[in-house]
Design a protein around this motif. Structure first.
Motif, short mmCIF file in Angstrom:
data_model
loop_
_atom_site.label_atom_id
_atom_site.label_comp_id
_atom_site.label_asym_id
_atom_site.label_seq_id
_atom_site.Cartn_x
_atom_site.Cartn_y
_atom_site.Cartn_z
N GLN A 1 0.83 -1.21 0.00
CA GLN A 1 0.00 0.00 0.00
C GLN A 1 0.87 1.26 0.00
OE1 GLN A 1 -2.43 -0.65 3.46
NE2 GLN A 1 -3.57 -2.33 2.52
N THR B 1 -3.75 -1.45 -5.88
CA THR B 1 -4.06 -0.57 -7.01
C THR B 1 -5.07 -1.24 -7.93
OG1 THR B 1 -2.06 -1.43 -8.12
CG2 THR B 1 -1.86 0.67 -6.95
N ARG B 2 -4.56 -1.96 -8.92
CA ARG B 2 -5.45 -2.65 -9.86
C ARG B 2 -4.76 -3.88 -10.39
NH1 ARG B 2 -6.48 -2.49 -15.48
NH2 ARG B 2 -4.75 -1.03 -15.77
N VAL C 1 1.13 -4.86 -4.17
CA VAL C 1 0.94 -3.59 -4.86
C VAL C 1 -0.25 -3.68 -5.81
CG1 VAL C 1 1.96 -1.95 -6.49
CG2 VAL C 1 3.34 -2.88 -4.63
N ALA D 1 2.37 1.64 -3.47
CA ALA D 1 1.34 2.07 -4.40
C ALA D 1 1.11 3.57 -4.30
CB ALA D 1 0.05 1.31 -4.13
N ARG D 2 1.18 4.12 -3.09
CA ARG D 2 1.01 5.56 -2.91
C ARG D 2 2.15 6.34 -3.56
NH1 ARG D 2 -1.27 3.94 2.17
NH2 ARG D 2 0.78 4.02 3.19
N LEU D 3 3.30 5.68 -3.72
CA LEU D 3 4.45 6.30 -4.38
C LEU D 3 4.42 6.08 -5.89
CD1 LEU D 3 7.26 5.29 -1.85
CD2 LEU D 3 6.17 7.53 -2.09
N SER D 4 3.34 5.49 -6.39
CA SER D 4 3.14 5.22 -7.83
C SER D 4 4.13 4.21 -8.39
CB SER D 4 3.22 6.52 -8.64
OG SER D 4 2.21 7.42 -8.23
N ILE D 5 4.65 3.34 -7.52
CA ILE D 5 5.50 2.23 -7.99
C ILE D 5 4.58 1.09 -8.41
CG2 ILE D 5 7.24 0.54 -7.30
CD1 ILE D 5 8.33 2.62 -5.37
N THR D 6 4.75 0.61 -9.64
CA THR D 6 3.82 -0.36 -10.19
C THR D 6 4.23 -1.80 -9.83
OG1 THR D 6 5.01 -0.64 -12.28
CG2 THR D 6 3.41 1.17 -12.15
#
Length: 202
Positions: free
Chosen positions: A19, A75-76, A71, A22-27
């Motif tokens: 989580q 996210t998705r 992650v 994911a907030r750091l936009s690491i996929t």
């Protein structure tokens, strides 16, 4: 055999870390490929006669293998992400035995070939079972939330990682350990085939 128990221990901290990433936009895909890079680094270390040094990237690569799913859940989840994950996993599982063969072809070649053949058979039985399970609408979360059906067996991911760690700690015993582990892989795949016959025969 041990995956369902290991997941209960590792999923909560991995989900929390996932989580945050994911907030750091690491996929998730980036983490999957980073895990592959670490796995390659471990294999190179083994082939260069430094199996003890390989332990760090080897274990970190397996952390990444669990973290990518965390992650994705934060996210998705995507079908491609699940496909990439399982493909990278199988590549990693082949790289480590191959590295030990490269380290000492004369000593480890026959046992390494047997081990890789057992991985090939076990992997085919695993993926084939997943296809049939999907076709028949079967679901399981025993090994966590996955993109495809994970059938259980005598040997699963947890046992394989423990085996790789043991090989790195006792590299001179690669051959006898591989004969035993490979035989258990063949038994796992054979039992999975038998289970599939019982369940999916119309």
């Amino acid at each position: 055999m041990l995956d369902r128990y290991a997941r209960r221990l590792i999923d909560p901290p991995l989900n929390k870390l996932g989580q945050g990433l994911a907030r750091l936009s690491i996929t998730a895909d980036f983490i999957t490929l980073s895990g592959l890079f670490l796995g390659v680094l471990a294999a190179v270390s083994i082939a260069l006669d430094a199996p003890e040094l390989a332990l760090v990237p080897l274990l970190l690569s397996r952390v990444a293998d669990g973290l990518d799913g965390a992650v994705a859940r934060a996210t998705r989840k995507t079908d491609f992400g699940g496909y990439l994950d399982i493909t990278v996993d199988f590549l990693f599982y082949g790289l480590i035995p191959m590295a030990f063969v490269w380290l000492s072809p004369a000593t480890n070649g026959a046992a390494g070939a047997f081990l890789l053949a057992s991985f090939y058979f076990n992997g085919a039985s695993f993926l084939g079972y997943a296809i049939l399970a999907e076709k028949h609408g079967h679901k399981t979360t025993a090994q966590g939330q996955k993109s495809l059906y994970y059938s259980n067996g005598i040997l699963e991911g947890t046992e394989t990682i423990a085996f790789f760690v043991l090989l790195c700690l006792l590299p001179t015993y690669f051959a006898p350990l591989s004969w035993v582990f490979g035989a258990l892989c063949f038994a796992t795949a054979t039992l999975r085939l038998y289970a599939a016959k019982q369940i999916f025969t119309e």
